[in-house]
Scaffold this motif. Structure first.
Motif, PDB file in Angstrom:
ATOM      1  N   ASP A  26       0.799  -1.212   0.000  1.00 49.33           N
ATOM      2  CA  ASP A  26       0.000   0.000   0.000  1.00 49.33           C
ATOM      3  C   ASP A  26       0.835   1.266   0.000  1.00 49.33           C
ATOM      4  N   CYS A  27       2.138   1.128   0.241  1.00 53.41           N
ATOM      5  CA  CYS A  27       2.978   2.317   0.379  1.00 53.41           C
ATOM      6  C   CYS A  27       4.382   2.000  -0.107  1.00 53.41           C
ATOM      7  N   CYS A 101       2.226   8.543   2.855  1.00 53.40           N
ATOM      8  CA  CYS A 101       2.538   7.316   3.584  1.00 53.40           C
ATOM      9  C   CYS A 101       3.626   7.550   4.630  1.00 53.40           C
TER      10      CYS A 101
END
Length: 210
Positions: A26-27, A101
């Motif tokens: 996700d990051c 992030c």
């Protein structure tokens, strides 16, 4: 530039911490691999320690990279302004999301447009990072307005062939120029302009405790 050992230390440790975090699904910064992260920590500490007020980064079409994170960390600690010029193909919101992030999404100002034209809006730049994959980087040397009382220019992806002249070579022979070449990745050159280095005042110490 007034040197702050405290801000340099904070930026160094903050950058070191971020680069130790494992990228997850996700990051992450896409396919970019971090090479010799100590160079990122050094530049982050250098920018923060020099109390940089106006910082710019000119990127190629690769978009946000580890150096963007390092400079954003520096800007966060010294309170400076950080403008990042993106290729037209790069989505600004996507770049902001990547930095969010790391809790750095609101630190960087992203801009589209030809850097050789847009950069003329900014005066007395203290710290500039230019990706030499940007095809007009030599022209950019003539357009950028640097703080002559003290500024730093860093070139990345500098290839020593053809027109691969560095910023220090363009200015070589002029008074107040100090140039240091660092062999990192595809090539990095750091040029310090109009400053007298006082090594005694520009040391900072990092203490580790168990």
């Amino acid at each position: 530039m007034k040197w702050s050992a405290q801000d340099a230390m904070k930026a160094y440790l903050h950058t070191l911490q971020l680069f130790k975090i494992q990228y997850d699904k996700d990051c992450k910064l896409g396919p970019i691999e971090l090479i010799q992260p100590q160079s990122m920590e050094f530049l982050s500490a250098l920018a923060a320690g020099n109390q940089t007020k106006e910082m710019v980064q000119v990127l190629s079409n690769e978009g946000v990279n580890p150096l963007t994170i390092a400079l954003a960390v520096a800007a966060k600690h010294c309170g400076g302004r950080f403008i990042c010029f993106l290729d037209q193909e790069q989505d600004i919101e996507d770049c902001k999301s990547q930095l969010s992030c790391y809790d750095l999404g609101d630190v960087v100002e992203f801009m589209h447009g030809n850097p050789c034209e847009v950069i003329t809006q900014f005066k007395n730049i203290d710290f500039a990072v230019i990706d030499c994959k940007f095809k007009d980087y030599l022209r950019l040397f003539q357009m950028i307005d640097l703080n002559r009382r003290g500024s730093i220019v860093v070139l990345t992806n500098l290839v020593r062939k053809g027109n691969g002249a560095g910023f220090g070579e363009v200015l070589r022979g002029k008074r107040g120029i100090e140039c240091v070449t660092l062999s990192i990745g595809d090539g990095m050159e750091l040029t310090r302009i109009g400053m007298t280095c006082n090594h005694e005042n520009k040391r900072f110490h990092v203490a580790y405790e168990n």
